[in-house]
Motif scaffolding. Sequence first.
Motif, mmCIF file in Angstrom:
data_model
loop_
_atom_site.group_PDB
_atom_site.id
_atom_site.type_symbol
_atom_site.label_atom_id
_atom_site.label_comp_id
_atom_site.label_asym_id
_atom_site.label_seq_id
_atom_site.Cartn_x
_atom_site.Cartn_y
_atom_site.Cartn_z
ATOM 1 N N ALA A 88 0.835 -1.208 0.000
ATOM 2 C CA ALA A 88 0.000 0.000 0.000
ATOM 3 C C ALA A 88 0.868 1.257 0.000
ATOM 4 O O ALA A 88 0.584 2.220 -0.728
ATOM 5 C CB ALA A 88 -0.936 -0.004 1.209
ATOM 6 N N GLN A 116 -3.070 4.360 -6.257
ATOM 7 C CA GLN A 116 -4.307 3.874 -5.642
ATOM 8 C C GLN A 116 -5.522 3.994 -6.552
ATOM 9 O O GLN A 116 -6.370 3.095 -6.525
ATOM 10 C CB GLN A 116 -4.614 4.573 -4.315
ATOM 11 C CG GLN A 116 -3.540 4.585 -3.302
ATOM 12 C CD GLN A 116 -2.742 5.886 -3.365
ATOM 13 O OE1 GLN A 116 -2.399 6.382 -4.426
ATOM 14 N NE2 GLN A 116 -2.437 6.426 -2.204
ATOM 15 N N GLN A 135 -3.005 -7.343 -2.481
ATOM 16 C CA GLN A 135 -3.595 -6.030 -2.723
ATOM 17 C C GLN A 135 -5.099 -6.150 -2.983
ATOM 18 O O GLN A 135 -5.890 -5.341 -2.499
ATOM 19 C CB GLN A 135 -2.899 -5.349 -3.904
ATOM 20 C CG GLN A 135 -1.477 -4.918 -3.554
ATOM 21 C CD GLN A 135 -0.740 -4.408 -4.769
ATOM 22 O OE1 GLN A 135 -0.733 -3.206 -5.002
ATOM 23 N NE2 GLN A 135 -0.142 -5.300 -5.531
#
Length: 110
Positions: free
Chosen positions: A14, A23, A80
């Motif tokens: 992240a 993102q 993810q």
Amino acid sequence: MSELDVATLQRRLAEFAAVRNWQPYHTPKNLVAALSVEASELQEIFQWLTPEESARVMGDADTAHRVTDEVADVLAYLLQFCEVLGIDALAALDAKIDRNERRFPAPGNS
């Protein structure tokens, strides 16, 4: 990093994406597509190998490096994907093993 765990790896992934402003692209749809591509790249390494050759794939340093990298890519996208959807990957796997044990009992245990 002394101890590897899923949460730590998800946090690193992240952070890696955040500093690159990735993102917006890490939607479930995009991540599952990327996961599929990476799994296919792993499959490609084994595509034309015999079963015997595939069992020895880690004996060749160059091929072993390719396999290891593709495994890392598959795991990265899976982690993810799970992070974005709020899936606890280890709990999901544990529950699936439980269901499979009930669904496919070992011989003599039915």
